[in-house]
Scaffold this motif. Structure first.
Motif, mmCIF file in Angstrom:
data_model
loop_
_atom_site.group_PDB
_atom_site.id
_atom_site.type_symbol
_atom_site.label_atom_id
_atom_site.label_comp_id
_atom_site.label_asym_id
_atom_site.label_seq_id
_atom_site.Cartn_x
_atom_site.Cartn_y
_atom_site.Cartn_z
ATOM 1 N N ASN A 112 -0.108 -18.518 -9.384
ATOM 2 C CA ASN A 112 1.216 -18.786 -8.816
ATOM 3 C C ASN A 112 1.429 -18.101 -7.470
ATOM 4 O OD1 ASN A 112 1.782 -20.141 -11.264
ATOM 5 N ND2 ASN A 112 2.377 -18.193 -12.190
ATOM 6 N N LEU A 113 0.459 -18.209 -6.578
ATOM 7 C CA LEU A 113 0.529 -17.523 -5.284
ATOM 8 C C LEU A 113 1.178 -18.373 -4.193
ATOM 9 C CD1 LEU A 113 -2.997 -15.849 -5.195
ATOM 10 C CD2 LEU A 113 -0.807 -14.728 -5.595
ATOM 11 N N SER A 114 1.562 -19.585 -4.510
ATOM 12 C CA SER A 114 2.040 -20.484 -3.459
ATOM 13 C C SER A 114 3.309 -19.985 -2.778
ATOM 14 C CB SER A 114 2.285 -21.875 -4.039
ATOM 15 O OG SER A 114 3.229 -21.809 -5.094
ATOM 16 N N SER A 115 4.085 -19.135 -3.452
ATOM 17 C CA SER A 115 5.335 -18.662 -2.865
ATOM 18 C C SER A 115 5.224 -17.251 -2.292
ATOM 19 C CB SER A 115 6.443 -18.692 -3.912
ATOM 20 O OG SER A 115 6.114 -17.831 -4.980
ATOM 21 N N ILE A 116 4.027 -16.684 -2.307
ATOM 22 C CA ILE A 116 3.830 -15.315 -1.819
ATOM 23 C C ILE A 116 3.305 -15.375 -0.382
ATOM 24 C CG2 ILE A 116 2.703 -13.103 -2.229
ATOM 25 C CD1 ILE A 116 4.582 -13.897 -4.438
ATOM 26 N N ASP A 117 4.098 -14.867 0.554
ATOM 27 C CA ASP A 117 3.647 -14.773 1.945
ATOM 28 C C ASP A 117 3.493 -13.310 2.331
ATOM 29 O OD1 ASP A 117 6.212 -13.848 2.244
ATOM 30 O OD2 ASP A 117 6.947 -15.583 3.375
ATOM 31 N N GLY A 118 3.294 -13.040 3.597
ATOM 32 C CA GLY A 118 3.055 -11.671 4.039
ATOM 33 C C GLY A 118 4.224 -10.743 3.797
ATOM 34 N N GLN A 119 5.457 -11.219 4.008
ATOM 35 C CA GLN A 119 6.626 -10.378 3.785
ATOM 36 C C GLN A 119 6.738 -9.965 2.319
ATOM 37 O OE1 GLN A 119 9.902 -12.704 5.455
ATOM 38 N NE2 GLN A 119 10.000 -11.275 7.180
ATOM 39 N N ILE A 120 6.527 -10.931 1.444
ATOM 40 C CA ILE A 120 6.597 -10.617 0.009
ATOM 41 C C ILE A 120 5.483 -9.658 -0.385
ATOM 42 C CG2 ILE A 120 6.428 -11.594 -2.312
ATOM 43 C CD1 ILE A 120 9.031 -12.154 -0.932
ATOM 44 N N LEU A 121 4.307 -9.830 0.188
ATOM 45 C CA LEU A 121 3.190 -8.941 -0.111
ATOM 46 C C LEU A 121 3.534 -7.497 0.258
ATOM 47 C CD1 LEU A 121 0.290 -9.039 -1.222
ATOM 48 C CD2 LEU A 121 -0.514 -9.210 1.139
ATOM 49 N N LEU A 122 4.132 -7.309 1.434
ATOM 50 C CA LEU A 122 4.552 -5.962 1.844
ATOM 51 C C LEU A 122 5.651 -5.423 0.932
ATOM 52 C CD1 LEU A 122 4.556 -6.347 5.733
ATOM 53 C CD2 LEU A 122 2.882 -5.126 4.328
ATOM 54 N N PHE A 123 6.528 -6.313 0.501
ATOM 55 C CA PHE A 123 7.589 -5.885 -0.411
ATOM 56 C C PHE A 123 7.006 -5.424 -1.749
ATOM 57 C CE2 PHE A 123 11.086 -6.830 -3.442
ATOM 58 C CZ PHE A 123 12.033 -5.951 -2.919
ATOM 59 N N LEU A 124 5.974 -6.140 -2.224
ATOM 60 C CA LEU A 124 5.296 -5.721 -3.453
ATOM 61 C C LEU A 124 4.673 -4.344 -3.296
ATOM 62 C CD1 LEU A 124 3.496 -8.941 -4.776
ATOM 63 C CD2 LEU A 124 5.270 -7.620 -5.924
ATOM 64 N N LYS A 125 4.088 -4.100 -2.138
ATOM 65 C CA LYS A 125 3.497 -2.789 -1.868
ATOM 66 C C LYS A 125 4.559 -1.702 -1.984
ATOM 67 C CE LYS A 125 1.114 -0.057 1.654
ATOM 68 N NZ LYS A 125 0.555 -0.023 3.016
ATOM 69 N N ASN A 126 5.743 -1.971 -1.461
ATOM 70 C CA ASN A 126 6.833 -1.004 -1.539
ATOM 71 C C ASN A 126 7.304 -0.818 -2.982
ATOM 72 O OD1 ASN A 126 8.737 0.782 -0.479
ATOM 73 N ND2 ASN A 126 10.294 -0.817 -0.360
ATOM 74 N N LEU A 127 7.385 -1.924 -3.721
ATOM 75 C CA LEU A 127 7.819 -1.844 -5.116
ATOM 76 C C LEU A 127 6.874 -1.010 -5.966
ATOM 77 C CD1 LEU A 127 9.066 -5.418 -6.159
ATOM 78 C CD2 LEU A 127 10.402 -3.340 -5.897
ATOM 79 N N LYS A 128 5.591 -1.060 -5.649
ATOM 80 C CA LYS A 128 4.599 -0.314 -6.426
ATOM 81 C C LYS A 128 4.950 1.166 -6.488
ATOM 82 C CE LYS A 128 0.480 0.382 -4.684
ATOM 83 N NZ LYS A 128 0.314 1.864 -4.778
ATOM 84 N N ASP A 129 5.524 1.680 -5.432
ATOM 85 C CA ASP A 129 5.859 3.098 -5.375
ATOM 86 C C ASP A 129 7.307 3.380 -5.776
ATOM 87 O OD1 ASP A 129 3.281 3.710 -4.392
ATOM 88 O OD2 ASP A 129 3.924 3.188 -2.356
ATOM 89 N N THR A 130 8.219 2.449 -5.444
ATOM 90 C CA THR A 130 9.639 2.725 -5.671
ATOM 91 C C THR A 130 10.154 2.233 -7.019
ATOM 92 O OG1 THR A 130 10.234 0.667 -4.541
ATOM 93 C CG2 THR A 130 10.156 2.682 -3.203
ATOM 94 N N ALA A 131 9.589 1.177 -7.561
ATOM 95 C CA ALA A 131 10.023 0.639 -8.859
ATOM 96 C C ALA A 131 8.802 0.165 -9.631
ATOM 97 C CB ALA A 131 11.011 -0.511 -8.661
ATOM 98 N N PRO A 132 7.956 1.099 -10.057
ATOM 99 C CA PRO A 132 6.668 0.713 -10.656
ATOM 100 C C PRO A 132 6.797 -0.142 -11.912
ATOM 101 C CG PRO A 132 7.116 3.058 -10.962
ATOM 102 C CD PRO A 132 8.116 2.566 -9.981
ATOM 103 N N GLU A 133 7.819 0.137 -12.756
ATOM 104 C CA GLU A 133 7.945 -0.665 -13.981
ATOM 105 C C GLU A 133 8.207 -2.125 -13.650
ATOM 106 O OE1 GLU A 133 10.128 0.760 -17.330
ATOM 107 O OE2 GLU A 133 10.125 2.801 -16.596
ATOM 108 N N PHE A 134 9.088 -2.366 -12.698
ATOM 109 C CA PHE A 134 9.374 -3.732 -12.283
ATOM 110 C C PHE A 134 8.139 -4.364 -11.645
ATOM 111 C CE2 PHE A 134 10.758 -6.924 -9.266
ATOM 112 C CZ PHE A 134 11.597 -7.702 -10.042
#
Length: 736
Positions: A685-707
């Protein structure tokens, strides 16, 4: 001695109740829902992931037979009596026709009954008497005893002294075995015994005065009805015999033993619509409380022959009618129950905890229970120690601490309802806003951070500093942005849009909430749903209070909850806890009627309200009704087909090292797929993931790991540990 008579009761003469012996715990009435439900299920079948109704029924029968045989092997004297009992019942059956035609009882039949009564005293434990009582029922005992009673009752019979002695003997046998065997109780009900006893009570109740002989006759008859009333299955036969009308006048009896046993019997059979009979001025509740206080203070925990457990059990049954809950607490019962939690034996602690559980369904009572000194501490102590009391103690605490749990569950529901594609801007979640059930969304760029509901995430999601805040609602000390849901922009669609799909990809299930007596029927319903491709959750081993959290999880993850309405469902605190939790989480409730003679009343009737229900009480109409139910449910909770694997694209490392490549934030979804592939990360399901979302995921990994991890698993289909490790390493190395 509210359970069974002493030997002296056999002569038909009145005896003070305190002299009658007690035959042990009334397991039939005081067993928890778990004890009723788990009996008779083979453990190997309980552990099966799926089991048909026929397999379950066979397993129950095998386990019942095996349990009986184990007891007979363990106790040779019981085995001898069990074998001899069959001979006795055959002789009684052979003699009955001639005796009944002559309106008498032969000496040999009288001797047979005396032997049956002796067995009940010789084999005192409830389980032992249950085996014997079941065998009497299987050998036509209910019909034989009832026909003898009808033949002996007319007042113009010759030799009235002998007649009274035989009648007293018959009722003593019924009194003793109805204490232990529900099968024997039902055999009496089907044979018409209740009507015979009611007629005898009415014929002796007028102008009693100080006629102690007639009081003794009434005492025996009401005592049999009292034991039988403890089985909910006998209610239909009690109604047919108008037991209620016969017992109400006895509430004014001058002799306390008659008054208390009539009161406790009424507690088991009275319904919401008739509750005013005993609740008008709280006289009945005050009377029971006085008996309970005196029984607790006595050395043997009895008063006038009534044990503490019997009195509390009757009080609990009164409390099952919501109109009585607050009246019972207002009469000062809580300190007495609190005392039993400390000093009572195992049975007393168990029934006291269960009564508190039942009382706690009143909001006003919840406050008073929390304020009762030491009561909450006593419940928590029992909830952490093994014993009969544990499930009820856990259940009471669950209801008393429900508000906090609902807040967390509602927050979890909002998280799970997020769309399959991660939004570019997430709505803020605030516990207070969840509690008020306000729809909250965000438009534009938000600044600062939001905190997830307590206990869900201990971290915060950070937003860019150039935030634009829209209009606000002020509510005490909090401010929550409120923007129309249509303004919430989400990749792949609008947040909250209800799209109609052929299948349900949410992972939710149909939950079947039922009382154990209807397990066979509900297993059949489950099998039918699963054959059509639905997800179904059903408890086939009775979790009980010790695993209420498992029930809560099942409710929270359900799309629909089927409520199987029956009298026992309404009376069960386990079932009520389950149903009301689903209601408060605003789950879709679909009522199923499973008991033909029962019309939902009280809390269950209120929960049903004007909802359409599906009538499964007539098995001949099962297929037709199930088809209608399936149509009502539609595709909710239906399992989607396996998604097609997206092709993995292989590219060379040198392609990604090209200096002309755009910045990560400008990557397209195709470039993200390339990056995923080169880093040996397997996601869907990668069709909706672009560069901005990828960077946002990187941020989430540290700030909201459970989510972050939940999103990877639920939305992107990541299940391999090595792939997860590769992704985390690649994100760390990603240069913005």
């Amino acid at each position: 001695m509210g359970s069974s008579p002493s030997r002296t009761a056999a002569d038909g003469a009145f005896r003070k109740r305190r002299r009658l012996s007690s035959s042990g715990s009334v397991k039939q009435s005081e067993a928890t829902d778990i004890e009723r439900s788990t009996s008779g299920i083979a453990s190997q079948h309980r552990r099966k992931a799926s089991i048909t109704a026929e397999e379950l029924e066979m397993a129950k029968m095998r386990e019942k037979t095996a349990a009986r045989q184990r007891l007979l092997d363990q106790f040779p004297d019981l085995a001898d009596s069990f074998s001899y009992l069959k001979k006795i019942m055959n002789e009684l059956d052979d003699n009955a026709t001639e005796d009944i035609d002559a309106k008498t009882m032969s000496l040999s039949s009288k001797k047979n009954l005396e032997e049956l009564l002796d067995f009940s005293f010789k084999h005192e434990p409830t389980e032992h008497k249950r085996i014997l009582g079941d065998e009497i029922a299987d050998n036509n005992g209910g019909k034989i005893f009832t026909e003898y009673m009808r033949a002996l009752l007319p007042m113009d019979c010759e030799n009235s002294t002998y007649r009274d002695e035989c009648l007293g003997l018959l009722k003593s046998v019924c009194w003793n075995y109805s204490d232990a065997s529900s099968e024997f109780t039902l055999a009496l009900g089907r044979a018409g015994t209740f009507q015979v006893l009611v007629d005898e009570i009415k014929s002796n109740a007028d102008d009693l005065g100080d006629n102690y002989e007639r009081y003794g006759i009434i005492l025996q008859s009401v005592s049999v009805l009292h034991n039988c009333a403890k089985s909910s299955d006998s209610k239909v036969y009690m109604d047919e015999a108008n037991v209620l009308d016969a017992l109400v006048p006895l509430l004014k009896a001058e002799i306390p033993e008659i008054k208390i046993i009539a009161t406790l019997t009424l507690a088991y059979i009275i319904e919401e619509k008739d509750n005013a009979i005993i609740s008008t001025d709280n006289t009945v509740i005050k009377f029971i409380r006085r008996y309970l206080r005196k029984a607790i203070k006595s050395q043997d925990h009895k008063h006038d022959g009534f044990r503490v457990e019997e009195i509390v059990s009757g009080l609990m049954r009164l409390a099952s009618n919501d109109q009585n809950k607050e009246a019972i607490v207002n009469q000062g019962v809580l300190p007495l129950l609190r005392e039993l939690l400390d000093i009572g034996n195992e049975g007393e602690k168990s029934i006291a905890a269960k009564t508190i559980w039942v009382l706690s369904f009143s909001k006003e009572n919840q406050r008073k229970i929390r304020e009762c000194e030491g009561l909450m501490d006593a419940l928590r102590k029992l909830s952490m120690t093994n014993g009969q009391w544990k499930p009820s103690a856990i259940g009471a605490i669950w209801v008393l601490e429900e508000e906090q749990r609902l807040n967390k569950a509602n927050a979890e529901k909002i998280i799970q309802s997020m769309p399959s594609s991660l939004p570019t801007r997430l709505p803020p979640l605030h516990p207070a806003s969840i509690q008020r059930k306000k729809k909250i969304s965000v438009a534009g760029n938000m600044a600062g951070s939001i905190s997830m509901a307590p206990g869900l995430f201990q971290s915060k999601i950070e937003f860019p500093p150039n935030a634009q805040q829209e209009e606000y609602d002020s509510d005490d000390d909090m401010h929550t942005p409120r923007i129309p849901m249509s303004d919430m922009k989400v990749m792949g669609g609008d947040y909250g849009k209800n799209e109609t799909n052929e299948y349900d990809s949410s992972g939710q299930h149909i939950m079947i909430s039922y009382q154990w007596d209807y397990q066979k029927l509900m297993i059949r319903v489950k099998d039918e749903f699963e054959s059509l491709g639905y997800r179904v959750w059903i408890d086939v081993e009775s979790m009980g209070g010790s695993t209420l959290q498992a029930m809560a999880d099942a409710v929270e993850k359900s799309a629909i909850v089927l409520l199987c309405m029956s009298r026992k469902y309404k009376e069960s605190p386990n079932c009520r806890t389950e149903a009301e939790y689903a209601y408060k989480l605003e789950k879709t409730l679909i009522p199923l009627k499973v008991e033909k003679s029962y019309e939902p009343d009280g809390w269950l009737g209120a929960l049903q309200g004007a909802k359409l229900y599906f009538d499964f009480s007539d098995l001949a109409e099962f297929e037709t009704v199930f088809t209608k139910l399936t149509k009502e449910i539609g595709t909710r909770a239906k399992i989607p087909p396996e998604p097609k694997e997206e092709p993995i694209i292989s590219i060379k490392q040198t392609d990604l090292a090209n200096p002309a490549r755009p910045l990560v934030k400008n990557w397209t979804s195709k470039e993200v797929k390339d990056w995923v592939s080169i880093n040996n990360v397997h996601m869907k399901n990668l069709s909706s993931i672009d560069g901005q979302i990828l960077l946002f995921l990187k941020n989430l990994k540290d700030t909201a790991p459970e989510f972050y991890y939940r999103f990877l698993h639920d939305r992107l289909g990541m299940t391999e540990l090595r792939s997860l490790m590769n992704l985390n390493n690649a994100l760390e190395a990603l240069i913005e």
